[in-house]
Design an enzyme around this catalytic site. Structure first.
Site, PDB file in Angstrom:
ATOM      1  N   GLU A 272      -3.545   2.754  -7.443  1.00 20.36           N
ATOM      2  CA  GLU A 272      -3.945   3.855  -6.561  1.00 20.36           C
ATOM      3  C   GLU A 272      -3.005   5.041  -6.740  1.00 20.36           C
ATOM      4  O   GLU A 272      -2.007   5.134  -6.032  1.00 20.36           O
ATOM      5  CB  GLU A 272      -3.825   3.433  -5.088  1.00 20.36           C
ATOM      6  CG  GLU A 272      -4.722   2.339  -4.637  1.00 20.36           C
ATOM      7  CD  GLU A 272      -4.913   2.429  -3.120  1.00 20.36           C
ATOM      8  OE1 GLU A 272      -6.053   2.631  -2.694  1.00 20.36           O
ATOM      9  OE2 GLU A 272      -3.914   2.323  -2.377  1.00 20.36           O
TER      10      GLU A 272
ATOM     11  N   HIS B 273       0.850  -1.187   0.000  1.00 21.56           N
ATOM     12  CA  HIS B 273       0.000   0.000   0.000  1.00 21.56           C
ATOM     13  C   HIS B 273       0.893   1.247   0.000  1.00 21.56           C
ATOM     14  O   HIS B 273       1.995   1.216   0.534  1.00 21.56           O
ATOM     15  CB  HIS B 273      -0.909  -0.013   1.236  1.00 21.56           C
ATOM     16  CG  HIS B 273      -1.960   1.032   1.178  1.00 21.56           C
ATOM     17  ND1 HIS B 273      -1.748   2.328   1.573  1.00 21.56           N
ATOM     18  CD2 HIS B 273      -3.242   0.987   0.740  1.00 21.56           C
ATOM     19  CE1 HIS B 273      -2.846   3.036   1.398  1.00 21.56           C
ATOM     20  NE2 HIS B 273      -3.767   2.242   0.899  1.00 21.56           N
TER      21      HIS B 273
END
Lengths: 214, 214, 214, 214
Positions: free
Chosen positions: A133, A85
């Site tokens: 992302e 992430h």
């Protein structure tokens, strides 16, 4: 479509969100997973919701104080994990090692990346899914599918070119059913979201709105 | 074939090795680059040898104390850089950022990786070359082309599958002309070596032996 | 008072700033050191200015690709080094190791820290100097000696309580002679500055203004 | 004396060790804490044993995917935490930040360090305890109190010189009651141990042997 709700280190009640997610998943038939802090995995898994870790380390059993061992996450009830992430970026070799660890512990995997090139790169490591992302959109409430739809289609293409069995999820700014529909139209097979549900006054209503179009 | 001699933090005289490399390169016609410590780039470049950095950071001009700015390396004479060496592994997003930095500063790039999967991953980021170096063979004197030839052919395949314009170099344990020949036969277009030259009593003789079969 | 000018990765001409620093130092008798990128150490040292590295690693000669070896910095002309700058924070054990490395290579040391507690901590590791730089003031042009004078006096006290042979420098927001005077009045024996000189239209004039009160 | 049993990422049954620790603690009156993987905190705490985290991050509630939030560890039942273990070394600023986080969540703290200088440094940050663990002795079964007793007495002195309210624990190689007695005689107020209990065939017997002299 798969929905993964990342609780980050938010001050939400993880059990409340997990319970809401299980109920909405049961009612709608949509796969909804919840990814809490490692210390909350057990109580989240006890709600019956699909439970994911936010991260596991590239380690095996052994002398690794302060690591997040994939087997320990699995024993606490996790069946999947996010990796890399943008708030927990990993060295390339450690993404590879963490994917091995996840496989050993039977965890489904979704590796995040910032842009289509990096999506191609992580797809080459053989995860179950990748999530694109763009960091500049995370937490903005502006969905990547609207702000920059080409990023999603380019990510889908980049992953397919490398390994077409890898699913592409869409993260960053997703919060409504409309966002989810656009993501699907651009080729995404799942979405990653966080504040849109975890910080909602009524997480259950937020999830119901999200999956309504499906 | 391209030969990159990585001086690491060895106690060798970088100017002696660089001079030897330039002479052997001139005499043999083989491309030989030398990669010294950043603080030694200038004196190495002054020998006239092709000069590489061992690493550049994923940064632009700005507030980055203690970084290795690609432009500064180029100003000191570097025309190429290693990235993600197993002794300086980078986050995936930082490999991507460092490749952008290198391109901005007109540096040729070779990204190291441990195994064929990771070679595929870094090839997806568009470097000029990738180098496969199984960590367990680095510094052993046992060439990867002999100890584990499949790693080299698999790496070549993995890179080609992703982007066939990316050259594959072979690292780890290379020191003799025979090693270099085997590497080439397995599909490598270059070799990365370190102690075999930098720690040799006579670096020039070591380099002459290395390129003799070419 | 000692003045250390940190050039970070700024797009300034390191030789121009170094030459100015040497001239102002010669004319004023004030110690002025310049800390460029590692790749620029050699050309900066050639100006005759006191030259510092921005960072050295906690390593000895050996297999440390991409490190900044203290000995290499010294060979390029450095006689001092910053450590643990807020843009290059180190693990505690690595600050300790880098101080050992700097001592081995005869480099003067200044370890940066964010607040008085951390100043006490790094003073316990025996550097020549420590520099207190509240991160929120770095690059603001607001000197810590004005914005938060207690931080400076508390830092001086914290260092003295642990080891009174460690000098305390003052960083963050220093740019004028007035800032330097206030820092001295609060007990600082040196200042660390960056953009105030490195980004000045006329670095020499900026340095002259800085040391005028001394 | 305080005993902290670090389960690292060992393949032991954390509940079995925790239950043994609680029973031996109840029977002997010696404080015994168990530090499992974050994902195991809840099941360990449910045994009634004093439960510690192996690490917490320098973060507050917010966007910190994959972190170990002190509040989450506390909610799962932790009342203390190790920090900066040699297998999870932290940047100095992050030790400081993690101590703030631990205080916020009411966690007792023990910061590990390699040598007396570093013990002095971490004592300056105000933890409840520090633990001296020469890395070369970890996991060897040779207790630091025997292999290098001066390290322990120097660590006690270094901590006292900075802040005499900070307790010093002794780690690395401790496994028997005799080791614990020597540690106490050298001035340690606690011990950190791992494999001696976690890998024992009979963890309860190992703990009974350990505390027998007290």
């Amino acid at each position: 479509m798969k929905v993964v709700v990342n609780l980050k280190a938010y001050p939400c009640d993880p059990v409340e969100v997990a319970t809401a997610a299980r109920e909405v998943s049961d009612a709608s038939g949509v796969d909804i997973a919840v990814a809490p802090q490692a210390a909350h995995l057990e109580r989240v898994a006890e709600t019956g919701v699909e439970t994911w870790a936010q991260h596991v380390g590239p380690v095996e059993h052994g002398s690794h104080t302060g690591s997040t061992l994939a087997e320990a996450a699995a024993e606490a009830g996790a069946t999947g994990t996010l990796l890399n992430h943008s708030e927990r970026r990993l060295k390339l070799a450690d993404i590879d090692g963490a994917l091995d660890a996840a496989e050993r512990a039977d965890l489904e995997t979704c590796v995040c990346a910032n842009n289509p090139d990096q999506i191609g790169a992580v797809a080459a490591l053989g995860p179950d899914a990748v999530a694109v992302e763009p960091p500049e959109l995370i937490g903005t409430g502006t969905p990547v599918s609207k702000a920059d739809p080409d990023v999603v289609t380019d990510a889908v293409e980049a992953a397919e070119a490398v390994d077409d069995s890898v699913a592409v999820y869409c993260g960053a700014g997703i919060s409504t059913g409309e966002d989810l529909t656009s993501a699907r139209e651009l080729g995404a097979e799942g979405v990653l979201l966080a504040s849109g549900v975890a910080k909602a006054d009524d997480p259950k209503a937020a999830l119901e709105d999200l999956v309504a179009p499906l």
